[in-house]
Design a protein around this motif. Structure first.
Motif, PDB file in Angstrom:
ATOM      1  N   UNK A  23      10.007  26.917  39.504  1.00  0.00           N
ATOM      2  CA  UNK A  23      11.260  26.423  38.941  1.00  0.00           C
ATOM      3  C   UNK A  23      11.330  24.904  38.960  1.00  0.00           C
ATOM      4  N   UNK A  24      10.191  24.256  39.007  1.00  0.00           N
ATOM      5  CA  UNK A  24      10.173  22.799  39.034  1.00  0.00           C
ATOM      6  C   UNK A  24       9.989  22.276  37.608  1.00  0.00           C
ATOM      7  N   UNK A  34      16.137  23.515  28.822  1.00  0.00           N
ATOM      8  CA  UNK A  34      16.866  24.399  27.911  1.00  0.00           C
ATOM      9  C   UNK A  34      15.927  25.347  27.186  1.00  0.00           C
ATOM     10  N   UNK A  35      14.756  24.858  26.770  1.00  0.00           N
ATOM     11  CA  UNK A  35      13.777  25.719  26.114  1.00  0.00           C
ATOM     12  C   UNK A  35      13.159  26.681  27.124  1.00  0.00           C
ATOM     13  N   UNK A  36      12.890  26.204  28.319  1.00  0.00           N
ATOM     14  CA  UNK A  36      12.279  27.048  29.346  1.00  0.00           C
ATOM     15  C   UNK A  36      13.186  28.208  29.722  1.00  0.00           C
ATOM     16  N   UNK A  82      12.872  30.937  27.131  1.00  0.00           N
ATOM     17  CA  UNK A  82      11.600  31.651  27.222  1.00  0.00           C
ATOM     18  C   UNK A  82      11.599  32.620  28.389  1.00  0.00           C
ATOM     19  N   UNK A  83      12.059  32.159  29.548  1.00  0.00           N
ATOM     20  CA  UNK A  83      11.988  32.995  30.746  1.00  0.00           C
ATOM     21  C   UNK A  83      12.973  34.166  30.677  1.00  0.00           C
ATOM     22  N   UNK A  84      14.189  33.917  30.239  1.00  0.00           N
ATOM     23  CA  UNK A  84      15.202  34.965  30.259  1.00  0.00           C
ATOM     24  C   UNK A  84      14.936  36.059  29.238  1.00  0.00           C
ATOM     25  N   UNK A  85      14.258  35.708  28.136  1.00  0.00           N
ATOM     26  CA  UNK A  85      14.067  36.679  27.064  1.00  0.00           C
ATOM     27  C   UNK A  85      12.612  37.087  26.872  1.00  0.00           C
ATOM     28  N   UNK A  86      11.736  36.698  27.808  1.00  0.00           N
ATOM     29  CA  UNK A  86      10.313  37.076  27.754  1.00  0.00           C
ATOM     30  C   UNK A  86       9.689  36.688  26.416  1.00  0.00           C
ATOM     31  N   UNK A  87       9.940  35.474  25.987  1.00  0.00           N
ATOM     32  CA  UNK A  87       9.405  34.970  24.718  1.00  0.00           C
ATOM     33  C   UNK A  87       8.027  34.379  24.983  1.00  0.00           C
ATOM     34  N   UNK A  88       7.033  34.892  24.292  1.00  0.00           N
ATOM     35  CA  UNK A  88       5.671  34.390  24.452  1.00  0.00           C
ATOM     36  C   UNK A  88       5.322  33.338  23.407  1.00  0.00           C
ATOM     37  N   UNK A 131       1.133  28.351  31.824  1.00  0.00           N
ATOM     38  CA  UNK A 131       2.011  27.214  31.573  1.00  0.00           C
ATOM     39  C   UNK A 131       2.506  27.313  30.136  1.00  0.00           C
ATOM     40  N   UNK A 132       3.619  26.654  29.867  1.00  0.00           N
ATOM     41  CA  UNK A 132       4.221  26.654  28.536  1.00  0.00           C
ATOM     42  C   UNK A 132       3.874  25.356  27.822  1.00  0.00           C
ATOM     43  N   UNK A 133       3.492  25.476  26.566  1.00  0.00           N
ATOM     44  CA  UNK A 133       3.101  24.342  25.751  1.00  0.00           C
ATOM     45  C   UNK A 133       4.081  24.196  24.595  1.00  0.00           C
ATOM     46  N   UNK A 134       4.628  22.995  24.434  1.00  0.00           N
ATOM     47  CA  UNK A 134       5.576  22.701  23.356  1.00  0.00           C
ATOM     48  C   UNK A 134       5.006  21.598  22.474  1.00  0.00           C
ATOM     49  N   UNK A 135       4.980  21.862  21.184  1.00  0.00           N
ATOM     50  CA  UNK A 135       4.548  20.873  20.194  1.00  0.00           C
ATOM     51  C   UNK A 135       5.670  20.670  19.187  1.00  0.00           C
ATOM     52  N   UNK A 136       6.072  19.436  19.032  1.00  0.00           N
ATOM     53  CA  UNK A 136       7.105  19.080  18.059  1.00  0.00           C
ATOM     54  C   UNK A 136       6.507  18.133  17.033  1.00  0.00           C
ATOM     55  N   UNK A 137       6.885  18.334  15.792  1.00  0.00           N
ATOM     56  CA  UNK A 137       6.350  17.519  14.701  1.00  0.00           C
ATOM     57  C   UNK A 137       7.470  17.161  13.744  1.00  0.00           C
ATOM     58  N   UNK A 138       7.452  15.916  13.308  1.00  0.00           N
ATOM     59  CA  UNK A 138       8.395  15.428  12.294  1.00  0.00           C
ATOM     60  C   UNK A 138       7.578  14.778  11.190  1.00  0.00           C
TER      61      UNK A 138
END
Length: 677
Positions: A147-148, A155-157, A160-166, A325-332
């Motif tokens: 939980x660190x 907010x994104x984490x 993912x955790x509450x709804x088991x989103x892969x 681990x969770x990986x986030x990629x944002x693109x504009x």
């Protein structure tokens, strides 16, 4: 009992102040008292010694904020000059805690700039964030870092955790991409969506019903987070793709008893504005205060020919250590027309071009009143700040790798970076931002049409709605392969439930060889290898068509089928019902030899629209008739029919004149009696 009125005015004020301060002594936190003591001691210019229970505390002009002060007497709030109880304690450090002088986080960002034809410029902002590693199935109590949070958005984490989103993917795209002139969409189209908002995810659940509940929660949460209309996503807009959006890697399954469900929904032509960009920037650790994100201003990004925002979140697990681990990629991505953007920034209010600024075609007749303008000037000089309205605010300063800016331009372009009034250049046109100074990118060329050649689009797909005389409409899809090799294509299409599709009418309308113009006689079975169709259910499920098709080289194949329009309820029409209904884009994925994904344009379907003024007319007519009937019945029940003589006789003994006469007689008799008395 205290009588305040007997106390002198000045004394009453003192009593009230003392009572007020005494009450504050119980309400104000001890930390606030510490701040008062600290402020008092800092302002003293001499050394004084405070004794309390044989413990001495020396306060000097430079107060040590690390020392602790224990306030045991509330009188310290009434008079700071008389401190009676102050204890000093030494600060104790935990020897197990270690600090790092250079602390970096899993965050990278880069900016790639590419000049396009016709003086257009493509800017791609890329951000990548990794969460702290955790072990699936272990709670936060058993795993210290579960939980660190460091730079990964909480907010994104939580979603993912509450709804088991892969996997979670969201797209905001608007504008026009000129594939003929500009080539492929950035990142081969896998970072862009159709016109509007598009959302799909991979959810782990025990059943389809449970997965849909989680999907609905994810859509509603993202709707509030990114200020979109995703809260309107329901069962009538949700599809379950078979192959189109299936991940090309092994998605981790935390519980072997569960299954993975792929769900997708789209809102065609949803407006994309600053309210969608600002939440995306808040997900970044820099918060658009430093690094390349400082250029992202909503007024500049959305004042462009084409723009796309994308967020991709994946859960990645290491097979050897069983740690994930969770990986986030944002693109504009933004495409701007350089001359028009610079002109709007310099002159926000449009003004006519002066005579000296006109560029006339000298080969044609021209004078002070007539001019045939030339195309855009190929010679151009500009700064990146001329387009975005601000400079780059240094590097992000929290990553292992510095923020980088790369310009993909030909040798005819001169690319420099400006820092503190000095210009520097590199052979690769890539620059690492290693300080916190303001930087700018300098562009200069005498031939802006000289650009780096981009890969051509492997396949062009377009859709249109057609009508015929038998009362049914049709939908036509055109596939055009301009390459020398056959293309295996995966086609996905979702249509609303009020379009009743007749799949039996699916035919190959036409097949043409674009090099010779020769027509082929193809049957639908000759070009389609697989076909998956899920029929719509009224207000419960949309139509879903997914098939694989092979397009021969240098050929055009046209597929078509018929459909009918269903009638809607009165309350199901939008406020602008005559505008029509937006049909979301179809998704086209080229499987080989090179992968490429694109979206068709949206469609506008006009349904039979009722006359919305009829309810008003019916209400008015009904109310009028009811009023006439009620008035007639009321008169018959309340009023009596009398002859004229009877009416005069009744009026003579009960009318207004009779009542006034009686009142006059009563008054005269009363006043006359008093006068006689």
């Amino acid at each position: 009992m205290v009588i305040i009125s007997n106390i002198p005015h000045s004394s009453s004020i003192k009593v009230i102040l003392l009572c007020f301060i005494f009450i504050l002594g119980f309400l104000v936190p001890i930390s606030y008292a510490d701040e008062l003591v600290e402020t008092h001691i800092q302002n003293k210019e001499v050394e004084d010694v405070v004794k309390n229970n044989d413990v001495k505390y020396e306060s000097k002009t430079s107060f040590d904020p690390s020392s602790e002060i224990d306030v045991t007497d509330t009188s310290i709030l009434t008079s700071l000059d008389n401190i009676e109880s102050v204890k000093s304690t030494e600060q104790v450090w935990d020897t197990n805690i270690k600090t790092k002088d250079n602390l970096y986080y899993e965050f990278d960002e880069s900016l790639k700039i590419t000049p396009l034809k016709s003086n257009f410029l493509l800017s791609s902002f890329n951000f990548e964030i990794n969460s702290t590693k955790y072990e699936p199935g272990v709670s936060s109590n058993g795993f210290d870092e579960y939980s660190h949070y460091t730079v990964f958005p909480k907010s994104i984490n939580r979603i993912i955790r509450q709804n088991s989103v892969r996997e979670l993917h969201i797209r905001f795209t608007r504008g026009f991409w000129d594939a003929d002139s500009w080539g492929r969409i950035p990142y081969d189209g896998f970072k862009a969506g159709g016109s509007g908002v598009e959302l799909w995810s991979v959810i782990e659940a025990s059943s389809k019903k449970v997965a849909y509940k989680k999907w609905k929660y994810v859509a509603n949460t993202l709707s509030g987070m990114f200020c979109t209309s995703l809260n309107f996503v329901d069962a009538s807009k949700t599809t379950y793709p078979y192959k189109s959006f299936i991940p090309d890697y092994d998605v981790p399954l935390f519980d072997g008893k569960n299954q993975l469900f792929v769900m997708r929904a789209a809102l065609a032509n949803e407006n994309v504005c600053t309210e969608n960009l600002t939440p995306l920037l808040k997900l970044l650790p820099t918060k658009s205060r430093s690094g390349i994100s400082t250029l992202l201003d909503g007024h500049k990004v959305f004042d462009s020919y084409w723009h796309s925002l994308s967020i991709d979140v994946k859960t990645i697990c290491e097979e050897e250590s069983l740690v994930c681990y969770d990986n986030l990629k944002a693109n504009v991505g933004v495409v701007m027309h350089v001359p028009n953007t610079i002109q709007r920034n310099r002159n926000p209010i449009p003004k006519p071009v002066t005579g000296e600024g006109l560029r006339c075609d000298t080969s044609k007749y021209h004078d002070a009143y007539e001019c045939f303008p030339l195309p855009d000037n190929f010679e151009t000089i500009f700064l990146l700040s001329d387009l975005f309205g601000k400079k780059l605010q240094g590097s992000n300063l929290i990553s292992n790798n510095p923020s980088s800016v790369c310009v993909e331009a030909s040798k005819d372009w001169k690319i420099l970076i400006e820092s503190n009034g000095e210009f520097f250049g590199t052979q690769s046109n890539c620059f690492d931002l290693t300080n916190n100074d303001k930087n700018d990118i300098y562009f200069e060329t005498k031939n802006s049409s000289s650009i780096v050649r981009r890969d051509n689009v492997p396949l062009f797909v377009s859709r249109s709605i057609m009508s015929n005389s038998i009362g049914r409409d049709g939908l036509r899809t055109v596939f055009r392969n301009p390459t020398n090799s056959a293309k295996s294509v995966l086609y996905f299409e979702s249509l609303p439930w009020f379009m009743k599709i007749y799949l039996s009418t699916l035919i190959v309308e036409q097949a043409i060889d674009t090099t010779t113009g020769m027509k082929f006689d193809f049957d639908i079975k000759d070009v389609l290898s697989t076909l998956k169709y899920a029929a719509a259910s009224d207000r419960k499920r949309p139509n879903q068509i997914e098939y694989e098709i092979t397009i021969p080289p240098h050929s055009t194949i046209i597929l078509s089928y018929q459909f009918e329009k269903n009638l809607l309820k009165y309350s199901e029409y939008p406020p602008d019902a005559n505008h029509g209904f937006e049909i979301e884009s179809a998704v086209v994925t080229v499987k080989g030899p090179t992968k490429y994904q694109s979206r068709t344009s949206t469609l506008l379907l006009v349904l039979p629209t009722p006359d919305f003024s009829m309810p008003y007319n019916v209400i008015i007519l009904t109310s009028t008739i009811m009023g006439l009937i009620f008035g007639t019945v009321f008169n018959l029940l309340v009023k009596r029919v009398l002859t004229l003589e009877d009416a005069e006789r009744i009026r003579a003994v009960s009318g207004p004149k009779y009542k006034l006469k009686k009142l006059k007689e009563r008054l005269l008799s009363r006043f006359g009696t008093n006068k006689n008395a």
